[in-house]
Design a protein around this motif. Structure first.
Motif, PDB file in Angstrom:
ATOM      1  N   THR A   1       9.273  12.818  -6.919  1.00  0.00           N
ATOM      2  CA  THR A   1       7.823  13.129  -6.015  1.00  0.00           C
ATOM      3  C   THR A   1       8.425  13.880  -4.986  1.00  0.00           C
ATOM      4  N   ILE A   2       7.865  14.934  -5.047  1.00  0.00           N
ATOM      5  CA  ILE A   2       8.101  15.836  -3.247  1.00  0.00           C
ATOM      6  C   ILE A   2       5.990  16.024  -2.981  1.00  0.00           C
ATOM      7  N   MET A   3       6.046  15.585  -1.662  1.00  0.00           N
ATOM      8  CA  MET A   3       4.487  16.217  -1.877  1.00  0.00           C
ATOM      9  C   MET A   3       4.517  15.983  -0.028  1.00  0.00           C
ATOM     10  N   ALA A   4       3.440  16.365   0.371  1.00  0.00           N
ATOM     11  CA  ALA A   4       2.860  15.930   2.066  1.00  0.00           C
ATOM     12  C   ALA A   4       2.821  15.441   2.717  1.00  0.00           C
ATOM     13  N   THR A   5       4.004  15.322   3.614  1.00  0.00           N
ATOM     14  CA  THR A   5       4.281  13.531   4.095  1.00  0.00           C
ATOM     15  C   THR A   5       2.790  12.841   4.315  1.00  0.00           C
ATOM     16  N   LYS A   6       1.497  13.813   4.901  1.00  0.00           N
ATOM     17  CA  LYS A   6       1.036  13.453   5.326  1.00  0.00           C
ATOM     18  C   LYS A   6      -1.020  12.859   4.317  1.00  0.00           C
ATOM     19  N   MET A   7      -0.251  13.525   3.259  1.00  0.00           N
ATOM     20  CA  MET A   7      -1.472  13.532   2.186  1.00  0.00           C
ATOM     21  C   MET A   7      -1.446  11.827   1.599  1.00  0.00           C
ATOM     22  N   PRO A   8      -2.992  11.748   1.491  1.00  0.00           N
ATOM     23  CA  PRO A   8      -3.550  10.649   1.611  1.00  0.00           C
ATOM     24  C   PRO A   8      -3.014   9.663  -0.015  1.00  0.00           C
ATOM     25  N   PHE A   9      -1.817   9.542  -0.066  1.00  0.00           N
ATOM     26  CA  PHE A   9      -1.312   9.345  -1.619  1.00  0.00           C
ATOM     27  C   PHE A   9      -0.397   8.024  -1.622  1.00  0.00           C
ATOM     28  N   VAL A  10       0.127   7.413  -0.462  1.00  0.00           N
ATOM     29  CA  VAL A  10       0.710   6.724  -0.721  1.00  0.00           C
ATOM     30  C   VAL A  10       0.074   5.122   0.063  1.00  0.00           C
ATOM     31  N   GLY A  11      -0.146   3.356  -0.527  1.00  0.00           N
ATOM     32  CA  GLY A  11      -0.502   2.670  -0.112  1.00  0.00           C
ATOM     33  C   GLY A  11      -2.315   3.390  -0.024  1.00  0.00           C
ATOM     34  N   ARG A  12      -2.462   2.938   1.143  1.00  0.00           N
ATOM     35  CA  ARG A  12      -4.313   3.136   1.499  1.00  0.00           C
ATOM     36  C   ARG A  12      -4.696   4.317   1.789  1.00  0.00           C
ATOM     37  N   GLY A  13      -3.250   5.896   2.370  1.00  0.00           N
ATOM     38  CA  GLY A  13      -3.469   6.624   2.982  1.00  0.00           C
ATOM     39  C   GLY A  13      -3.521   7.152   4.211  1.00  0.00           C
TER      40      GLY A  13
END
Length: 254
Positions: free
Chosen positions: A242-254
């Motif tokens: 998984t590679i993603m913009a670090t602060k995008m609202p995905f992990v946990g509650r965003g």
């Protein structure tokens, strides 16, 4: 033989723009011969022109991944020109209209499934057949899953369902390919800065009903990750990344 002269052959679908273009150019930079597949000849030709200073050979082949005959012709071209395939990056895909499920036209649902799932199946099927019979035997298949393979965005039933299905396809091919030295992994990407992701910078619907601007990351980070996966020996595999913009609202509650 140096990395920049490795002579390996890669196929990138959806190579005319976005993630596919960036990954094709990265592979070419590092000595891969790359077959660029996509529906738009002009876009593919533009990438080939851009690749002229790079070490690998770029070959543009128009292809509709939803059409079995078109995919068969693509792989016949690969076989005739290079005689083998070392890496397939199944990148071609499409999104759907952002509507409730009851408002999504059945024809659009079928188009999404044909592109995102059946297209991957057709290309993987052809690559598998070539890789298990070529000499040296084996190869690597990398599927573009998306973080939608883990969790949906609002009103994304077609895209999310097909990306979840890609995870199952990846696991099955990874298992069935073992006896032929064919490895299969998946890269799940979140908010790479491409034409498709431009809307994130303007604001997109969130699970709580709000509209929010989301951070983006440079698409070159995706290209570097795909190169890393491609360069591994067949004795090792990145099963899922998984590679993603670090602060995008995905992990946990965003």
């Amino acid at each position: 033989m140096s990395e920049r002269e490795n002579g390996k052959v890669a196929l990138v679908t959806g190579a005319g723009s976005g993630i596919g273009r960036a990954c094709a150019l990265k592979l070419l930079e590092h000595g891969y011969n790359v077959v660029l597949a996509g529906r738009r000849q002009a876009a593919l030709d533009a990438v080939v022109q851009e690749a002229q200073p790079l070490r690998g050979e770029a070959l543009a082949v128009p292809c509709d991944v939803t059409d079995a005959d078109s995919v068969a012709a693509l792989f016949e071209t690969i076989r005739a020109r290079f005689g083998r395939l070392d890496v397939l990056f199944n990148n071609a895909g499409r999104s759907g209209s952002p509507v409730d499920i009851d408002e999504l036209e059945i024809s659009e649902w079928r188009s999404i499934v044909d592109t995102n799932l059946t297209g991957v199946f057709l290309c993987t099927r052809a690559a598998f057949g070539l890789m298990k019979t070529q000499s040296p035997r084996g190869g690597r298949i990398i599927n573009n899953g998306s973080i939608s393979a883990h969790a949906p965005r609002p009103n994304s039933i077609g895209y999310t369902a097909t990306k979840h299905a890609i995870t199952g396809l990846t696991k099955s091919v990874s298992l069935d390919g073992r006896k032929y030295d064919i490895v299969c992994g998946q890269i799940d990407i979140g908010n790479a800065a491409t034409e498709m992701a431009e809307r994130m910078a303007r604001g997109v619907p969130q699970a709580n009903g709000e509209i929010a601007i989301e951070p983006l990351m440079d698409v070159q980070h995706v290209a570097d990750a795909v190169l890393h996966m491609a360069n591994l020996p067949l004795s090792a595999n990145v099963q899922f990344m998984t590679i993603m913009a670090t602060k995008m609202p995905f992990v946990g509650r965003g």
